[in-house]
Design a protein around this motif. Sequence first.
Motif, PDB file in Angstrom:
ATOM      1  N   LEU A 134       6.923  -7.385  -1.311  1.00 57.60           N
ATOM      2  CA  LEU A 134       6.326  -8.323  -0.368  1.00 57.60           C
ATOM      3  C   LEU A 134       5.581  -9.437  -1.110  1.00 57.60           C
ATOM      4  O   LEU A 134       5.656 -10.621  -0.737  1.00 57.60           O
ATOM      5  CB  LEU A 134       5.376  -7.584   0.575  1.00 57.60           C
ATOM      6  CG  LEU A 134       6.047  -6.677   1.624  1.00 57.60           C
ATOM      7  CD1 LEU A 134       4.992  -5.913   2.426  1.00 57.60           C
ATOM      8  CD2 LEU A 134       6.918  -7.511   2.556  1.00 57.60           C
ATOM      9  N   ALA A 135       4.875  -9.049  -2.154  1.00 57.74           N
ATOM     10  CA  ALA A 135       4.164 -10.071  -2.928  1.00 57.74           C
ATOM     11  C   ALA A 135       5.139 -11.037  -3.583  1.00 57.74           C
ATOM     12  O   ALA A 135       4.937 -12.263  -3.598  1.00 57.74           O
ATOM     13  CB  ALA A 135       3.291  -9.387  -3.979  1.00 57.74           C
ATOM     14  N   THR A 136       6.182 -10.506  -4.165  1.00 57.94           N
ATOM     15  CA  THR A 136       7.183 -11.369  -4.818  1.00 57.94           C
ATOM     16  C   THR A 136       7.869 -12.275  -3.809  1.00 57.94           C
ATOM     17  O   THR A 136       8.143 -13.451  -4.074  1.00 57.94           O
ATOM     18  CB  THR A 136       8.218 -10.485  -5.533  1.00 57.94           C
ATOM     19  OG1 THR A 136       7.544  -9.609  -6.439  1.00 57.94           O
ATOM     20  CG2 THR A 136       9.213 -11.327  -6.302  1.00 57.94           C
ATOM     21  N   GLY A 172      14.012 -11.620 -11.587  1.00 57.12           N
ATOM     22  CA  GLY A 172      13.920 -10.545 -12.570  1.00 57.12           C
ATOM     23  C   GLY A 172      12.820  -9.563 -12.232  1.00 57.12           C
ATOM     24  O   GLY A 172      12.977  -8.345 -12.397  1.00 57.12           O
ATOM     25  N   LEU A 173      11.674 -10.110 -11.746  1.00 58.80           N
ATOM     26  CA  LEU A 173      10.571  -9.241 -11.382  1.00 58.80           C
ATOM     27  C   LEU A 173      10.946  -8.314 -10.223  1.00 58.80           C
ATOM     28  O   LEU A 173      10.666  -7.116 -10.244  1.00 58.80           O
ATOM     29  CB  LEU A 173       9.357 -10.109 -11.002  1.00 58.80           C
ATOM     30  CG  LEU A 173       8.074  -9.357 -10.627  1.00 58.80           C
ATOM     31  CD1 LEU A 173       7.605  -8.487 -11.798  1.00 58.80           C
ATOM     32  CD2 LEU A 173       6.984 -10.345 -10.216  1.00 58.80           C
ATOM     33  N   MET A 174      11.597  -8.866  -9.223  1.00 54.57           N
ATOM     34  CA  MET A 174      12.035  -8.040  -8.087  1.00 54.57           C
ATOM     35  C   MET A 174      13.069  -7.007  -8.530  1.00 54.57           C
ATOM     36  O   MET A 174      13.051  -5.855  -8.090  1.00 54.57           O
ATOM     37  CB  MET A 174      12.629  -8.936  -6.990  1.00 54.57           C
ATOM     38  CG  MET A 174      11.619  -9.879  -6.348  1.00 54.57           C
ATOM     39  SD  MET A 174      12.363 -10.969  -5.113  1.00 54.57           S
ATOM     40  CE  MET A 174      12.812  -9.779  -3.876  1.00 54.57           C
ATOM     41  N   GLY A 175      13.935  -7.428  -9.424  1.00 53.43           N
ATOM     42  CA  GLY A 175      14.940  -6.480  -9.908  1.00 53.43           C
ATOM     43  C   GLY A 175      14.323  -5.316 -10.649  1.00 53.43           C
ATOM     44  O   GLY A 175      14.776  -4.174 -10.529  1.00 53.43           O
ATOM     45  N   LEU A 176      13.272  -5.613 -11.468  1.00 54.59           N
ATOM     46  CA  LEU A 176      12.605  -4.533 -12.196  1.00 54.59           C
ATOM     47  C   LEU A 176      11.947  -3.543 -11.241  1.00 54.59           C
ATOM     48  O   LEU A 176      12.001  -2.328 -11.440  1.00 54.59           O
ATOM     49  CB  LEU A 176      11.561  -5.122 -13.148  1.00 54.59           C
ATOM     50  CG  LEU A 176      12.118  -5.847 -14.386  1.00 54.59           C
ATOM     51  CD1 LEU A 176      10.984  -6.476 -15.189  1.00 54.59           C
ATOM     52  CD2 LEU A 176      12.910  -4.863 -15.255  1.00 54.59           C
ATOM     53  N   PHE A 177      11.289  -4.084 -10.185  1.00 52.57           N
ATOM     54  CA  PHE A 177      10.675  -3.196  -9.198  1.00 52.57           C
ATOM     55  C   PHE A 177      11.712  -2.270  -8.571  1.00 52.57           C
ATOM     56  O   PHE A 177      11.526  -1.050  -8.466  1.00 52.57           O
ATOM     57  CB  PHE A 177       9.986  -4.024  -8.104  1.00 52.57           C
ATOM     58  CG  PHE A 177       8.705  -4.657  -8.545  1.00 52.57           C
ATOM     59  CD1 PHE A 177       7.985  -4.149  -9.632  1.00 52.57           C
ATOM     60  CD2 PHE A 177       8.195  -5.774  -7.878  1.00 52.57           C
ATOM     61  CE1 PHE A 177       6.802  -4.736 -10.031  1.00 52.57           C
ATOM     62  CE2 PHE A 177       7.011  -6.355  -8.277  1.00 52.57           C
ATOM     63  CZ  PHE A 177       6.310  -5.847  -9.357  1.00 52.57           C
ATOM     64  N   VAL A 178      12.822  -2.874  -8.137  1.00 50.36           N
ATOM     65  CA  VAL A 178      13.860  -2.089  -7.451  1.00 50.36           C
ATOM     66  C   VAL A 178      14.496  -1.081  -8.396  1.00 50.36           C
ATOM     67  O   VAL A 178      14.719   0.085  -8.039  1.00 50.36           O
ATOM     68  CB  VAL A 178      14.925  -3.022  -6.861  1.00 50.36           C
ATOM     69  CG1 VAL A 178      16.087  -2.211  -6.282  1.00 50.36           C
ATOM     70  CG2 VAL A 178      14.322  -3.904  -5.769  1.00 50.36           C
ATOM     71  N   LEU A 179      14.780  -1.528  -9.622  1.00 51.97           N
ATOM     72  CA  LEU A 179      15.426  -0.629 -10.578  1.00 51.97           C
ATOM     73  C   LEU A 179      14.543   0.575 -10.895  1.00 51.97           C
ATOM     74  O   LEU A 179      15.020   1.720 -10.951  1.00 51.97           O
ATOM     75  CB  LEU A 179      15.756  -1.404 -11.858  1.00 51.97           C
ATOM     76  CG  LEU A 179      16.430  -0.596 -12.974  1.00 51.97           C
ATOM     77  CD1 LEU A 179      17.778  -0.058 -12.482  1.00 51.97           C
ATOM     78  CD2 LEU A 179      16.617  -1.469 -14.216  1.00 51.97           C
ATOM     79  N   ALA A 180      13.243   0.311 -11.097  1.00 55.43           N
ATOM     80  CA  ALA A 180      12.341   1.423 -11.395  1.00 55.43           C
ATOM     81  C   ALA A 180      12.298   2.412 -10.239  1.00 55.43           C
ATOM     82  O   ALA A 180      12.303   3.634 -10.422  1.00 55.43           O
ATOM     83  CB  ALA A 180      10.941   0.887 -11.701  1.00 55.43           C
ATOM     84  N   GLY A 181      12.234   1.876  -9.008  1.00 55.59           N
ATOM     85  CA  GLY A 181      12.193   2.774  -7.851  1.00 55.59           C
ATOM     86  C   GLY A 181      13.475   3.579  -7.693  1.00 55.59           C
ATOM     87  O   GLY A 181      13.441   4.781  -7.414  1.00 55.59           O
ATOM     88  N   GLY A 198       4.948   1.911  -2.852  1.00 57.48           N
ATOM     89  CA  GLY A 198       4.589   1.035  -3.969  1.00 57.48           C
ATOM     90  C   GLY A 198       5.598  -0.084  -4.163  1.00 57.48           C
ATOM     91  O   GLY A 198       5.241  -1.244  -4.433  1.00 57.48           O
ATOM     92  N   LEU A 199       6.868   0.252  -4.035  1.00 60.22           N
ATOM     93  CA  LEU A 199       7.922  -0.757  -4.201  1.00 60.22           C
ATOM     94  C   LEU A 199       7.827  -1.811  -3.119  1.00 60.22           C
ATOM     95  O   LEU A 199       8.001  -3.016  -3.384  1.00 60.22           O
ATOM     96  CB  LEU A 199       9.283  -0.067  -4.171  1.00 60.22           C
ATOM     97  CG  LEU A 199      10.507  -0.979  -4.298  1.00 60.22           C
ATOM     98  CD1 LEU A 199      10.490  -1.717  -5.630  1.00 60.22           C
ATOM     99  CD2 LEU A 199      11.786  -0.165  -4.149  1.00 60.22           C
ATOM    100  N   LEU A 200       7.565  -1.390  -1.895  1.00 60.05           N
ATOM    101  CA  LEU A 200       7.475  -2.347  -0.792  1.00 60.05           C
ATOM    102  C   LEU A 200       6.335  -3.341  -1.013  1.00 60.05           C
ATOM    103  O   LEU A 200       6.481  -4.546  -0.746  1.00 60.05           O
ATOM    104  CB  LEU A 200       7.288  -1.590   0.521  1.00 60.05           C
ATOM    105  CG  LEU A 200       7.184  -2.450   1.784  1.00 60.05           C
ATOM    106  CD1 LEU A 200       8.471  -3.258   1.976  1.00 60.05           C
ATOM    107  CD2 LEU A 200       6.925  -1.574   3.004  1.00 60.05           C
ATOM    108  N   ALA A 201       5.208  -2.846  -1.503  1.00 63.15           N
ATOM    109  CA  ALA A 201       4.079  -3.753  -1.745  1.00 63.15           C
ATOM    110  C   ALA A 201       4.435  -4.804  -2.793  1.00 63.15           C
ATOM    111  O   ALA A 201       4.128  -5.999  -2.644  1.00 63.15           O
ATOM    112  CB  ALA A 201       2.856  -2.936  -2.190  1.00 63.15           C
TER     113      ALA A 201
END
Length: 869
Positions: free
Chosen positions: A287-289, A16-25, A281-284
């Motif tokens: 990578l953490a996730t 879900g966290l990765m999805g939120l990052f991608v969706l926002a970007g 920003g999305l890539l960072a």
Amino acid sequence: MLAHRGQWPLRTYLAGLMGLFVLAGVISLGSGWALAERDGMSAARGDARYGARQAAEKIGENLTVVRSSVDAVASSPGAGQVFADPASCRLSFSLGGPDDGHLDLLRPDGTVACSSHQLTGDDAAAYRRAPWLPAATRAQQVLGPVADGRTGRPAVLVSAPIPGLGVVVAFVDLVGLGATVADLFGGTRGLEFLVTTGDGGTVLTRWPDGPRWAGTAVRASRFGAPGAAGEGVDVSGLRRVYEQADVAGAGWHVFAGAERSAALTAGHRLAQRQAVIAAVGLLAGLLATLLVYRRITRPIGRLRAAVHVAARTGDLDRAVTVSGPQEVSGLGAEFAALLATVDSELGERRKAEEVAREHERNYRQMFDASPYPVYLFDVETLHIVAVNDAAVRYFGHTRDELLSMAVTDLCPVDDAALVAQAVSTAAPVERGRRLRHVKHDGTVTDVDVTSHLTVFAGRTVRCAILDDITEREQLQRRLRQSERLESLGQLAGGIAHDFNNLLGIINGYASMSAADVEVMTAGDPAWSRLHADLLEIVAAGDRAAGLTRQLLAFARADAVTEMRVLDLNSVVVDVEKLLRRTLGADIILVTRLTPESRPVKADVGRLEQVLINLAVNARDAMPDGGTLTIDTDAVTVDEHYTAQHPGLRPGRYMRLQVSDTGTGMSKATLERAFEPFFTTKPTGQGTGLGLATIYGIITQAGGHAQIYSELGHGTTVATLLPITTDHAETAEKTEPVPVSGTGQTILLVEDDEGLRALTERILHRNGYTVRSAATAAEARELADAGDGINLLLSDVVMPGTHGPDLARDLRLDRPSLPVVFMSGYAESVLAARSALPPGAVLLNKPVSSYQLLSTISRVLEAGDRIAAP
């Protein structure tokens, strides 16, 4: 059951966290990109709208100026002086550019009397054959595009007639017009301008690359008209943002287009900068996730791979070792225990399933690979439960559509009850049941159905295998018709010889008697009536000869043919004049002649007879009036078409088609239409030889005739004539004038006693010395006795020695002996019995006195010229 505590909640959170990052970007990038494109497109459309409107106004103003100039010159009193004295010419023409065009004064024949552009070379006669010239001398016109005969460039023509003197013509150069518009209104974007005719079919001008596109057809380019968003494709395939305006008073369309990629470039650059920042920003965050995710999920991946291997290979005894967090290690242990439990249960099930799959594969392979259409249907509900690929192709429905239908849906509505009854009473195995089926396009076909009962998916079904016999039956019907026509044709050709001999005697004696009686008719009514009666006999004989010619034409064996290269359109035009006078006011005659006419080789008189016969039949089929259409076209016949029309070969043909809006024919009448003596007209109103004669004429020329008709929908007769590569003959033939003899000796050989006596009498009356013989042996004796002979007049087919053999024997001692042959046999019969020598002169019986005397005098005269020193 395996426990999943501790695994799925963590994975869900991480995903879900990765999805939120991608969706926002994605949302950020998409909105920025869309806004940039919208702003760029809006600005481009604004520039294009301005350019299109200004260009349309400019072109409209130019046309108004040109019309005014043309009208002013046409109404000027000084125009007459220019025609009288071309040296006084002072015309000028300019729309503000160097290549605007020119203004000319033309005489009625198209020669240039005066021009605003200096005349050079053959410019004065550049418009002699211009297709627009006749209309320009009668009325004002604006026409475009046309080819300027002087410059060779496409132009818009504006003309006005000068009564009694000629015409004023202004040529507005389309290439120059496009360049002028682009210079004025192209703007910083370098707009493309495209001007088309009102119907959108022809490019009037285009900038850039005007010389290439001006005057061409729009369909020859890649131009795609703009849609509601203003986007389209230009003539070269480049995508543009278009706006359109119309030229007032002309109806032309002006398209101004800005290059779409250039319009979007600035916005894209800004959007790209924003995308780079968001991507970093999305890539960072990703990578953490990903780091946390891999630490948890890598051991689970190894366990999943072990599960897949076990499922694919069936190796349930394979050891599975999984390291990692406590949750993952526990899952591995439980999975190993489960494998041990189910291993024994799955062994037998796998064997049973493998046998079932093998049976299914064999059945499916036979079912789908069958070249015949096959479908299965429930014997109770009649619904289709399975179809093979051949059935899908045959019926034209999709597989899902067929599986939603019943068997009765595949048959004509009238046959539904019959099909349902046939299914209910059918034997377990049934062969050769004849049914009709309907394809997706409405085509009705005849099929032989072989069916049997079987079990499918646990229920009783019937398997139906189809064999389409439609084409086979059509070919059999055509073969039977061809055999009937061939038999009747042989009969017609066989009786021609004896019938022509009798007609020759009747016509000959009647003509001579009429000539003798004519000198005694003065003042004596009885002799006058006798003379009239004799003329009626001659006329009846001529009609009988015409009937014989029709029979021979049907038999495709008439020797009286003059095959030459001709233009089919010209034949139609010549006959059209006669038909318009004779068909009647209630029949509308329409001709559509192809501009791509190709030469054919045929007898022009026979083709005229074909057209007249078809027109008369069409008129009789339209007692209350209607439309008769004659059209020609060049067509290509392929092997598929020839397979359904025996006797026709693949190649290029000219098609002559005659259609009417009359009563049409029934199917039974259509099958017998080409049979001789078959007619649907009342007794005394038809011989039944019209269509049969047409069939013979077209087939003799190497072509094919076909009739299409339905009751109440009219009839179309289509004939195909092969296109020839021979060159047309230009030499004109002149009819020989009969000349009386001066005592020349003619050796006459004819086995028919009555015809021999008649021919001998005609020759004696016209100054010839005649020696007559009934056989070749008698002819040789007469030739050897007495003085020499000047000409041999011989029948072709005789008992014993034939005429050509006799001629060869006599020419051994007389190499230059002229010979004229006569025959009542058809050409095909002569070819089989006794071939005529090359260049032989042949008279076809019945022979009139005029034909006989003209031919003899011509042949004797030709022989004298050869013998002269």
